[in-house]
Write an enzyme that holds these catalytic residues in place. Sequence first.
Site, mmCIF file in Angstrom:
data_model
loop_
_atom_site.group_PDB
_atom_site.id
_atom_site.type_symbol
_atom_site.label_atom_id
_atom_site.label_comp_id
_atom_site.label_asym_id
_atom_site.label_seq_id
_atom_site.Cartn_x
_atom_site.Cartn_y
_atom_site.Cartn_z
ATOM 1 C CG ASP A 1 -10.046 -0.106 13.574
ATOM 2 O OD1 ASP A 1 -9.401 -0.765 14.401
ATOM 3 O OD2 ASP A 1 -10.848 -0.632 12.783
ATOM 4 C CG MET A 2 -4.747 3.682 11.419
ATOM 5 S SD MET A 2 -5.018 2.930 9.798
ATOM 6 C CE MET A 2 -6.427 3.849 9.206
#
Length: 771
Positions: free
Chosen positions: A452-453
């Site tokens: 989830d970067m």
Amino acid sequence: MAISITCIVLVLFGLYLGIGGAWLMAVGGSWYYLIAGIALLVNAWLLYRRSMSALWVFAAIVLATLVWAVWEAGFDWWSLAPRGGVLVLIALWLLTPWIWRRLAGRDGRAPLILAVLASLAVAGYSMSADSYDLAGVLPTDKAAATPNLGGDFPAGEWHFYGRTQFGQRYSPLDQITVDNVATLQPAWTYRTGDIRGPNDVIETTYQVTPLKVGDTLYLCTPHDFAIAVEAATGKEKWRFDPKAGLESQRQHQTCRGVAYYHDAKVAAGQPCAERVYLPTSDARLIALDAANGQVCPGFGQGGTVNLLANMPYPKAGYYYSTSAPLIAGGKIIVGGAVNDNYSTQEPSGVIRAFDADTGALVWNWDSGNPDQTAPLPAGQTYTANSPNMWSTASADEKLGLVYIPLGNQTPDQLGMNRSANVEKFSSSIAALDLNTGKLRWVRQTVHHDLWDMDVPAQPSLIDITTASGVVPALVGATKQGDIYVLNRQTGEPIIPVKEVPAPSKGAIQGEKPSPTQPVSGLTFMPKPLTGADMWGVTMFDQLACRIEFRKLNYEGRYTPPSLQGTLVYPGNFGTFNWGGVAVDPVRQVMFGMPTYLAFKSTLIPRDQVPPPDNGRGSEQGLNRNEGAPYAVVMGPFLSPLGIPCQSPPWGYVAGVDLRTGKIAYKHRNGTVYDMTPLPLPFRVGVPGIGGPMITAGGVVFLGAAVDDYLRAYDLTTGKQLWRARLPAGGQSTPMTYTTSDGRQFVLIVAGGHGSIGTKAGDYVMAWTLPK
């Protein structure tokens, strides 16, 4: 009685440390806790026998612990305190007459007193020194005599989310300076009446940065009210309620900003000559007359554009707007948020450009189908579940480019079936042709993102002086801590980017983590965590954290998600989030608020996922990933007491010289005042979410931290110059403006953040210098 109770306490402490210490050693951790547990049990036996040897043994325990603690943690008070604090308190108790007078044998008070004094001396020294602080100064020379601010707007106004299309979050106002900022006084407070309530989703937040045009401020609220207030007084001029309603499946309920547009085709003073565009949480874009808040019927269908048009899986609450649209080249550039990790059947992440006058769709760029930019005809849909822009774009009209910060395809932690286009565009910055939507370049910041970067923030555009001359640059802050400084015309790095090996241990069957990951030469990437970095209020919860740490799959940044449970650090809260950074185009420097919080993520096989409970949307806890072979449980890496398992600091302020790419300073930011049952003013360095704002007076303003303050800093040194108490959480980005009498105001909204637990409110607050 006192000795008996003390013996019982020591036995309990010794058993806990001994058993827990044996467990920790079994998983490869420190030997200290087992030895300390055995020593406490021995001490309890000696005390039970009324032997003065108990004081001698305890002195040895305290001194040995002190040596071990300094060896492992250095002279950092916040790291030393949990290791030895309880033992020092017990030592002081043993030195009371109720204990030592009942003991027989050679007097052991002197060695125990010396051990306590040594511990206090080390504590005192460590309080006076900060081993995590980086002191330095930013250059003060004017690198650009005529800086490019991104448009010719009045100095005292704020026309876009980041003030201009460049997203610099920089104001040329200089009335407030490092010398007088401490004299700021409250000017006015306005309350919107829109406060987070019990029926709201967890992530209901007040994050808006108002716009200032003429004598009016324009803002929105978490439930999408659009409001105009007088800039000088805070008096309400009008409000508009889109009646977006509540939706339990909506993961976020927020509005970070509106957009302003002056329609040159409409005569001044006529209806809708100036417009405010409101994005809503039920996926609409509404045009309002800036003068009175009335809907502009000539835009879209009766004043509204339906953002669910041509959208696959248009389920209620799955697609919505959280961030301000960008107006550039007569177009409104709009992205949207999709629910993370709900399902594989998600709406598209398409970016759309609408005609600012009519609302007609000009182009659409879908990262899942990037070559098809002509508007889709009725009956066709965009690519489902393609990487999206949930933040705000920036633009350079002279170059004809719009810059898109892209997120990741959901489910974030599962990459087995991603398309080539998704692999290319996930977690990247893309430059699109402003007129056609065609891709001009793309720079990916994480390969095959499983963490989830997303690129979470509006890129900041600035011209930088280099050895080769002035280069049009883009500064892109990322969750993983890298700051990408790119030539915004070509996408090529100005500050070098290199590929480094990445971990692969623990990946599930069928998953192929990228063997390398990009790292910018300008990075706030934290050092990998070790067992010595585990923390707690006491040695007992610290031990629990150390055991949990050893149980998790962790080989540093980008360790793959796993069935075992993976430590994600930095966590998906991000080193930087949607607040991004601020840049000074005159001095060519940057100010940011790096935050460090570890998260855990554990993959759950589909046959082990419990049935839905119809709870309210959240990114923490069980993320179901319907349609995928695994769900995921994720959240902050916390101790049994609910505090971070890693040692502080968790939050800093930092300054960067963009001409050299060097970090000049980095200081702890914020206190635990609003994190603890007692209002303790300890400057630990706390997490925050929100953004900074720089002024030409050399002052930076920042709220964001989880203590409820607005702060001012010296841009040159990072030193805090002033702070003002807020009545609610200040998780937003401040702005500044002048009124007709020439006074400069600083403004922030304070309404709190649901998922980090800051106090809810509905405040819009302004400060100014004394007359």
